[in-house]
Enzyme design. Structure first.
Site, PDB file in Angstrom:
ATOM      1  N   TYR A  35      24.320  12.346  25.087  1.00 54.91           N
ATOM      2  CA  TYR A  35      23.846  13.838  24.431  1.00 54.91           C
ATOM      3  C   TYR A  35      23.856  13.349  23.071  1.00 54.91           C
ATOM      4  O   TYR A  35      22.780  13.916  22.285  1.00 54.91           O
ATOM      5  CB  TYR A  35      24.520  14.737  25.061  1.00 54.91           C
ATOM      6  N   TYR A  70      15.593  28.729  21.041  1.00 50.43           N
ATOM      7  CA  TYR A  70      16.633  29.603  21.369  1.00 50.43           C
ATOM      8  C   TYR A  70      16.438  30.853  21.523  1.00 50.43           C
ATOM      9  O   TYR A  70      15.437  31.583  22.011  1.00 50.43           O
ATOM     10  CB  TYR A  70      17.900  29.045  20.459  1.00 50.43           C
ATOM     11  N   VAL A  75      18.488  21.484  14.655  1.00 53.23           N
ATOM     12  CA  VAL A  75      19.547  22.021  13.691  1.00 53.23           C
ATOM     13  C   VAL A  75      19.286  21.092  12.363  1.00 53.23           C
ATOM     14  O   VAL A  75      19.692  21.594  11.133  1.00 53.23           O
ATOM     15  CB  VAL A  75      20.914  22.370  13.955  1.00 53.23           C
ATOM     16  N   SER A 124      17.966  18.507  18.368  1.00 52.12           N
ATOM     17  CA  SER A 124      17.516  19.198  19.622  1.00 52.12           C
ATOM     18  C   SER A 124      16.027  18.931  19.784  1.00 52.12           C
ATOM     19  O   SER A 124      15.548  19.081  21.077  1.00 52.12           O
ATOM     20  CB  SER A 124      17.874  20.643  19.671  1.00 52.12           C
ATOM     21  N   LYS A 155      15.433  16.845  22.827  1.00 49.80           N
ATOM     22  CA  LYS A 155      15.497  17.254  24.026  1.00 49.80           C
ATOM     23  C   LYS A 155      14.115  17.294  24.856  1.00 49.80           C
ATOM     24  O   LYS A 155      14.117  17.252  26.117  1.00 49.80           O
ATOM     25  CB  LYS A 155      16.210  18.622  24.082  1.00 49.80           C
TER      26      LYS A 155
END
Length: 313
Positions: A195, A247, A265, A68, A71
């Site tokens: 993605y 998050y 992660v 991530s 992103k």
């Protein structure tokens, strides 16, 4: 007199040595098989300054799956293409929920709360895909990351990308849910192909810190002189990383570390000390909310000892 600049090489080496007895702490992301097999005792820290100096310790030259953290780069691409129209489709607020939660999506009619939760990043992938084949969009993302890191050796780990697809039921559910609300413009399979592949980019801590340097330098790559984004956009990207980059652990990270950051992660975190440095850490063991346990602690130590918290002393 201004405070003396820290001896960064000594500082990162000391942080490495202090955390060494706990290498392996946390729980690796075992729901993606290739990540489950990564040595949990790996640890890396790398700091790159606007002057081009790099200070590193541990496994800083070993590639890992950035997941991530990617992103940040896809959002930067989407903003470059669409500008503020991005925010018509994705919000800018912390989620307070796990990264793969569907609860909020239903309540908010398929509009993701921010671009760093999975649903938001899938929407951003849809934006990057617009007008392209999945292969073209993936290639554009990879070229952009190589450009930012000034390194053509960066690649996508195809085994991780395949595993993401094979274990991606929740991401398929999120994407189909948003598609059902008319929030995605491309076929779900194509969007998720983009993605999964950008999450499977593999980088070293040195490369990742270098790629994030533009965010520490007002949107410009200080080593090549290239303007990546306008200063205002760099500030806003940093703000989103601070408020949404971890998050439902974002508040805790801001409280303890006080730097914009984006976790993945795979155990990596990219952090930014505006005007000072870009920092990448990697430790595969995660805490309860899916962020690198020792990576977060390393950044807390670094920010405190270097005096880099954006909130002061």
């Amino acid at each position: 007199m201004p405070p003396a600049e820290p001896d960064l090489q000594a500082l990162v080496a000391r942080i490495h040595d202090e955390l060494a007895p706990r290498f392996g702490a946390g729980k690796v992301a075992d729901y993606i098989p290739p990540l489950a097999h990564v040595d949990p005792r790996k640890f890396a820290i790398a700091v790159v300054t606007p002057e081009g100096e790099t200070f590193a310790a541990g496994d800083a030259d070993e590639p890992f799956s950035i997941q991530s953290v990617s992103k940040v780069f896809t959002l930067t691409l989407a903003l470059g293409r669409l500008g503020d129209r991005v925010w018509d489709r994705v919000g800018r607020e912390p989620s307070g929920d796990p990264f793969n939660s569907i609860v909020q999506l239903e309540h908010e009619q398929g509009r993701p709360r921010n671009p760093f939760i999975n649903a938001g990043a899938i929407t951003v992938a849809d934006m990057v895909l617009a007008g392209h084949t999945p292969r073209e969009a993936i290639g554009e993302i990879l070229r952009f990351v190589r450009f930012l890191a000034d390194d053509e050796d960066i690649a996508i780990d195809q085994a991780v990308a395949r595993a993401e697809h094979e274990t991606g039921d929740r991401n398929f559910a999120l994407a189909h849910f948003m598609h059902g609300f008319g929030r995605l413009t491309n076929p779900v399979a194509h969007v998720l192909g983009v993605y999964f592949h950008h999450c499977a980019i593999a980088m070293t801590a040195r490369q990742l810190a270098r790629a994030g340097l533009f965010l520490a330098a007002g949107g410009r790559d200080p080593l090549t002189g290239a303007r990546v984004v306008a200063p205002a956009r760099a500030r806003r990207l940093n703000a989103l990383m601070l408020t949404c980059g971890h998050y439902d652990g974002s508040g805790e990270f801001a409280f303890k570390v006080g730097l914009p950051g984006k976790s993945g992660v795979g155990g990596g975190i990219l952090a930014v000390a505006p005007g000072r440095a870009a920092i990448a850490v990697w430790s595969p063991g995660l805490n309860a909310v899916g962020n690198s346990l020792l990576g977060s602690e390393a950044l807390e130590l670094l920010a405190a000892r270097a005096g880099w918290s954006i909130f002061g002393g």
